[in-house]
Design a protein around this motif. Sequence first.
Motif, PDB file in Angstrom:
ATOM      1  N   HIS A 136      11.493 -18.133 -15.135  1.00  0.00           N
ATOM      2  CA  HIS A 136      10.328 -18.671 -15.832  1.00  0.00           C
ATOM      3  C   HIS A 136       9.578 -17.521 -16.487  1.00  0.00           C
ATOM      4  O   HIS A 136       9.755 -16.360 -16.135  1.00  0.00           O
ATOM      5  CB  HIS A 136       9.410 -19.469 -14.893  1.00  0.00           C
ATOM      6  CG  HIS A 136       8.679 -18.617 -13.904  1.00  0.00           C
ATOM      7  ND1 HIS A 136       7.363 -18.260 -14.060  1.00  0.00           N
ATOM      8  CD2 HIS A 136       9.087 -18.034 -12.747  1.00  0.00           C
ATOM      9  CE1 HIS A 136       6.993 -17.497 -13.034  1.00  0.00           C
ATOM     10  NE2 HIS A 136       8.021 -17.346 -12.226  1.00  0.00           N
ATOM     11  N   GLN A 137       8.755 -17.888 -17.466  1.00  0.00           N
ATOM     12  CA  GLN A 137       7.953 -16.885 -18.142  1.00  0.00           C
ATOM     13  C   GLN A 137       6.550 -16.937 -17.564  1.00  0.00           C
ATOM     14  O   GLN A 137       5.948 -18.006 -17.434  1.00  0.00           O
ATOM     15  CB  GLN A 137       7.926 -17.148 -19.650  1.00  0.00           C
ATOM     16  CG  GLN A 137       7.440 -15.972 -20.444  1.00  0.00           C
ATOM     17  CD  GLN A 137       7.727 -16.115 -21.922  1.00  0.00           C
ATOM     18  OE1 GLN A 137       8.046 -17.205 -22.398  1.00  0.00           O
ATOM     19  NE2 GLN A 137       7.621 -15.022 -22.649  1.00  0.00           N
ATOM     20  N   THR A 138       6.040 -15.773 -17.184  1.00  0.00           N
ATOM     21  CA  THR A 138       4.718 -15.681 -16.575  1.00  0.00           C
ATOM     22  C   THR A 138       3.643 -15.734 -17.658  1.00  0.00           C
ATOM     23  O   THR A 138       3.947 -15.564 -18.845  1.00  0.00           O
ATOM     24  CB  THR A 138       4.594 -14.373 -15.767  1.00  0.00           C
ATOM     25  OG1 THR A 138       4.680 -13.268 -16.674  1.00  0.00           O
ATOM     26  CG2 THR A 138       5.683 -14.261 -14.698  1.00  0.00           C
ATOM     27  N   PRO A 139       2.375 -15.949 -17.276  1.00  0.00           N
ATOM     28  CA  PRO A 139       1.301 -15.992 -18.274  1.00  0.00           C
ATOM     29  C   PRO A 139       1.194 -14.703 -19.105  1.00  0.00           C
ATOM     30  O   PRO A 139       0.758 -14.746 -20.252  1.00  0.00           O
ATOM     31  CB  PRO A 139       0.038 -16.197 -17.434  1.00  0.00           C
ATOM     32  CG  PRO A 139       0.533 -16.892 -16.205  1.00  0.00           C
ATOM     33  CD  PRO A 139       1.898 -16.314 -15.947  1.00  0.00           C
ATOM     34  N   ASP A 140       1.629 -13.565 -18.552  1.00  0.00           N
ATOM     35  CA  ASP A 140       1.580 -12.311 -19.316  1.00  0.00           C
ATOM     36  C   ASP A 140       2.888 -12.046 -20.071  1.00  0.00           C
ATOM     37  O   ASP A 140       3.179 -10.918 -20.463  1.00  0.00           O
ATOM     38  CB  ASP A 140       1.208 -11.136 -18.416  1.00  0.00           C
ATOM     39  CG  ASP A 140       2.217 -10.883 -17.306  1.00  0.00           C
ATOM     40  OD1 ASP A 140       3.151 -11.683 -17.141  1.00  0.00           O
ATOM     41  OD2 ASP A 140       2.058  -9.867 -16.598  1.00  0.00           O
ATOM     42  N   SER A 141       3.683 -13.087 -20.276  1.00  0.00           N
ATOM     43  CA  SER A 141       4.928 -13.047 -21.056  1.00  0.00           C
ATOM     44  C   SER A 141       6.052 -12.235 -20.420  1.00  0.00           C
ATOM     45  O   SER A 141       6.973 -11.806 -21.101  1.00  0.00           O
ATOM     46  CB  SER A 141       4.668 -12.544 -22.478  1.00  0.00           C
ATOM     47  OG  SER A 141       3.836 -13.451 -23.156  1.00  0.00           O
ATOM     48  N   HIS A 142       5.990 -12.022 -19.118  1.00  0.00           N
ATOM     49  CA  HIS A 142       7.097 -11.397 -18.406  1.00  0.00           C
ATOM     50  C   HIS A 142       8.044 -12.501 -17.941  1.00  0.00           C
ATOM     51  O   HIS A 142       7.684 -13.675 -17.923  1.00  0.00           O
ATOM     52  CB  HIS A 142       6.595 -10.603 -17.201  1.00  0.00           C
ATOM     53  CG  HIS A 142       5.985  -9.300 -17.573  1.00  0.00           C
ATOM     54  ND1 HIS A 142       4.814  -9.210 -18.272  1.00  0.00           N
ATOM     55  CD2 HIS A 142       6.394  -8.039 -17.348  1.00  0.00           C
ATOM     56  CE1 HIS A 142       4.518  -7.935 -18.465  1.00  0.00           C
ATOM     57  NE2 HIS A 142       5.465  -7.203 -17.911  1.00  0.00           N
ATOM     58  N   TYR A 143       9.238 -12.093 -17.569  1.00  0.00           N
ATOM     59  CA  TYR A 143      10.228 -13.032 -17.055  1.00  0.00           C
ATOM     60  C   TYR A 143      10.422 -12.751 -15.577  1.00  0.00           C
ATOM     61  O   TYR A 143      10.481 -11.603 -15.153  1.00  0.00           O
ATOM     62  CB  TYR A 143      11.554 -12.905 -17.812  1.00  0.00           C
ATOM     63  CG  TYR A 143      11.386 -13.289 -19.263  1.00  0.00           C
ATOM     64  CD1 TYR A 143      11.497 -14.611 -19.668  1.00  0.00           C
ATOM     65  CD2 TYR A 143      11.064 -12.333 -20.214  1.00  0.00           C
ATOM     66  CE1 TYR A 143      11.304 -14.979 -20.985  1.00  0.00           C
ATOM     67  CE2 TYR A 143      10.874 -12.681 -21.540  1.00  0.00           C
ATOM     68  CZ  TYR A 143      10.988 -14.002 -21.920  1.00  0.00           C
ATOM     69  OH  TYR A 143      10.799 -14.361 -23.222  1.00  0.00           O
ATOM     70  N   ASP A 144      10.535 -13.818 -14.799  1.00  0.00           N
ATOM     71  CA  ASP A 144      10.660 -13.690 -13.356  1.00  0.00           C
ATOM     72  C   ASP A 144      11.563 -14.796 -12.834  1.00  0.00           C
ATOM     73  O   ASP A 144      11.700 -15.853 -13.463  1.00  0.00           O
ATOM     74  CB  ASP A 144       9.285 -13.791 -12.708  1.00  0.00           C
ATOM     75  CG  ASP A 144       9.228 -13.217 -11.298  1.00  0.00           C
ATOM     76  OD1 ASP A 144      10.225 -12.600 -10.852  1.00  0.00           O
ATOM     77  OD2 ASP A 144       8.195 -13.390 -10.645  1.00  0.00           O
ATOM     78  N   LEU A 145      12.173 -14.549 -11.697  1.00  0.00           N
ATOM     79  CA  LEU A 145      12.986 -15.581 -11.071  1.00  0.00           C
ATOM     80  C   LEU A 145      12.100 -16.643 -10.452  1.00  0.00           C
ATOM     81  O   LEU A 145      11.040 -16.336  -9.895  1.00  0.00           O
ATOM     82  CB  LEU A 145      13.878 -14.973  -9.974  1.00  0.00           C
ATOM     83  CG  LEU A 145      14.968 -14.004 -10.415  1.00  0.00           C
ATOM     84  CD1 LEU A 145      15.717 -13.468  -9.200  1.00  0.00           C
ATOM     85  CD2 LEU A 145      15.929 -14.663 -11.383  1.00  0.00           C
ATOM     86  N   THR A 146      12.535 -17.870 -10.528  1.00  0.00           N
ATOM     87  CA  THR A 146      11.883 -18.964  -9.822  1.00  0.00           C
ATOM     88  C   THR A 146      12.408 -18.961  -8.385  1.00  0.00           C
ATOM     89  O   THR A 146      13.278 -18.151  -8.041  1.00  0.00           O
ATOM     90  CB  THR A 146      12.233 -20.313 -10.471  1.00  0.00           C
ATOM     91  OG1 THR A 146      13.656 -20.505 -10.344  1.00  0.00           O
ATOM     92  CG2 THR A 146      11.826 -20.365 -11.939  1.00  0.00           C
ATOM     93  N   ALA A 147      11.909 -19.873  -7.586  1.00  0.00           N
ATOM     94  CA  ALA A 147      12.437 -20.000  -6.220  1.00  0.00           C
ATOM     95  C   ALA A 147      13.940 -20.297  -6.259  1.00  0.00           C
ATOM     96  O   ALA A 147      14.712 -19.722  -5.483  1.00  0.00           O
ATOM     97  CB  ALA A 147      11.686 -21.090  -5.459  1.00  0.00           C
ATOM     98  N   LEU A 148      14.370 -21.151  -7.179  1.00  0.00           N
ATOM     99  CA  LEU A 148      15.805 -21.437  -7.325  1.00  0.00           C
ATOM    100  C   LEU A 148      16.580 -20.190  -7.770  1.00  0.00           C
ATOM    101  O   LEU A 148      17.701 -19.954  -7.327  1.00  0.00           O
ATOM    102  CB  LEU A 148      16.045 -22.556  -8.332  1.00  0.00           C
ATOM    103  CG  LEU A 148      15.807 -23.979  -7.857  1.00  0.00           C
ATOM    104  CD1 LEU A 148      15.929 -24.961  -9.024  1.00  0.00           C
ATOM    105  CD2 LEU A 148      16.793 -24.339  -6.769  1.00  0.00           C
ATOM    106  N   GLY A 149      15.974 -19.402  -8.632  1.00  0.00           N
ATOM    107  CA  GLY A 149      16.604 -18.168  -9.086  1.00  0.00           C
ATOM    108  C   GLY A 149      16.771 -17.180  -7.946  1.00  0.00           C
ATOM    109  O   GLY A 149      17.805 -16.511  -7.831  1.00  0.00           O
ATOM    110  N   ARG A 150      15.771 -17.105  -7.075  1.00  0.00           N
ATOM    111  CA  ARG A 150      15.865 -16.218  -5.912  1.00  0.00           C
ATOM    112  C   ARG A 150      16.958 -16.719  -4.955  1.00  0.00           C
ATOM    113  O   ARG A 150      17.696 -15.920  -4.374  1.00  0.00           O
ATOM    114  CB  ARG A 150      14.528 -16.116  -5.208  1.00  0.00           C
ATOM    115  CG  ARG A 150      13.502 -15.392  -6.041  1.00  0.00           C
ATOM    116  CD  ARG A 150      12.239 -15.033  -5.289  1.00  0.00           C
ATOM    117  NE  ARG A 150      11.214 -14.602  -6.214  1.00  0.00           N
ATOM    118  CZ  ARG A 150      11.248 -13.525  -6.983  1.00  0.00           C
ATOM    119  NH1 ARG A 150      12.294 -12.740  -6.943  1.00  0.00           N
ATOM    120  NH2 ARG A 150      10.265 -13.225  -7.802  1.00  0.00           N
ATOM    121  N   GLN A 151      17.053 -18.035  -4.804  1.00  0.00           N
ATOM    122  CA  GLN A 151      18.123 -18.593  -3.970  1.00  0.00           C
ATOM    123  C   GLN A 151      19.489 -18.277  -4.569  1.00  0.00           C
ATOM    124  O   GLN A 151      20.438 -17.977  -3.830  1.00  0.00           O
ATOM    125  CB  GLN A 151      17.952 -20.097  -3.824  1.00  0.00           C
ATOM    126  CG  GLN A 151      16.785 -20.495  -2.949  1.00  0.00           C
ATOM    127  CD  GLN A 151      16.571 -22.007  -2.948  1.00  0.00           C
ATOM    128  OE1 GLN A 151      17.202 -22.757  -3.683  1.00  0.00           O
ATOM    129  NE2 GLN A 151      15.648 -22.449  -2.102  1.00  0.00           N
TER     130      GLN A 151
END
Length: 107
Positions: free
Chosen positions: A55-70
Amino acid sequence: MAALDLFGRRWSLRVVWELHEGALGFGALRRRCGDMSSSVLRQRLVELMEARLVHQTPDSHYDLTALGRQAHTALSPLVDWSATWAAELAEHSSDHDTATADAPDIP
């Protein structure tokens, strides 16, 4: 099979791997991925976001979701296996190099 299709696309696993330690901006993620073009990175991010792994964070970074971490956790044994495989290949290669070096030269 959809997961194998997604992860089988070039660079998808690399993006997940690079994001497992935390959110990154587009430029930082591209630098970590090395030779990946901006257009391919954009496409992979769109695909991974549609799959709800990133997902994209409010500061326009990209991060794994809970599913991505799984997904990263599920893929970790593959990383372990690949280290064993690489060692096995290296051992086999050095065995082959030694055998070739010991062979007599035949004109």
